[in-house]
Design an enzyme around this catalytic site. Structure first.
Site, PDB file in Angstrom:
ATOM      1  N   CYS A   1       0.745  -0.993  -0.049  1.00  0.00           N
ATOM      2  CA  CYS A   1      -0.029   0.237  -0.025  1.00  0.00           C
ATOM      3  C   CYS A   1       0.344   1.729  -0.255  1.00  0.00           C
ATOM      4  CB  CYS A   1      -0.673  -0.067   1.347  1.00  0.00           C
ATOM      5  SG  CYS A   1      -1.867   1.688   1.697  1.00  0.00           S
ATOM      6  N   SER A   2       0.866   2.322  -0.919  1.00  0.00           N
ATOM      7  CA  SER A   2       1.341   3.683  -0.936  1.00  0.00           C
ATOM      8  C   SER A   2       1.433   4.426   0.322  1.00  0.00           C
ATOM      9  CB  SER A   2       1.295   4.644  -2.153  1.00  0.00           C
ATOM     10  OG  SER A   2      -0.472   4.244  -2.486  1.00  0.00           O
TER      11      SER A   2
END
Length: 115
Positions: free
Chosen positions: A11-12
């Protein structure tokens, strides 16, 4: 100060939040919550610290949300928490815990308020 982050390396926002903390010299206990999901009791505690309802912490775009019928408004908090404990991809991320408080790293800078 002990800081924990419920993290998903794919997840960024989670990666950005962890980087933000590390850049400030804050060492974290990183919990890969997909491999080590929080229990229902721990989720209840996190929700209380976040001031959120279970539905607010759920990722409604995940396939499990639809497959499990979690959009049913008659489901109570216990059922939603149990679903998140069993299917941790449903949990919004990242969650940072520090100083007896918790914050959702959306945006990443939101976690700075609890440090």
């Amino acid at each position: 100060m002990t800081v924990r982050i419920f993290h998903n390396h794919r997840c960024s926002k989670s990666r950005a939040t962890l980087t933000l903390l590390e850049e400030r010299g804050i060492s974290c206990d990183v919990i890969n919550y997909l491999e080590t999901p929080p229990s229902a009791a721990e989720l209840e505690k996190l929700l209380d610290m976040l001031g959120m309802t279970p539905r607010e912490l759920m990722r409604k775009g995940e396939a499990e949300y639809t497959e499990l019928g979690l959009d049913d408004p008659s489901l109570d908090d216990t059922a939603l928490i149990a679903a998140m404990a069993s299917h941790p991809r449903l949990i919004e991320r990242p969650i940072v815990v520090a100083n007896g408080k918790a914050a959702l790293g959306r945006p990443p800078e939101a976690v700075l308020s609890i440090l």
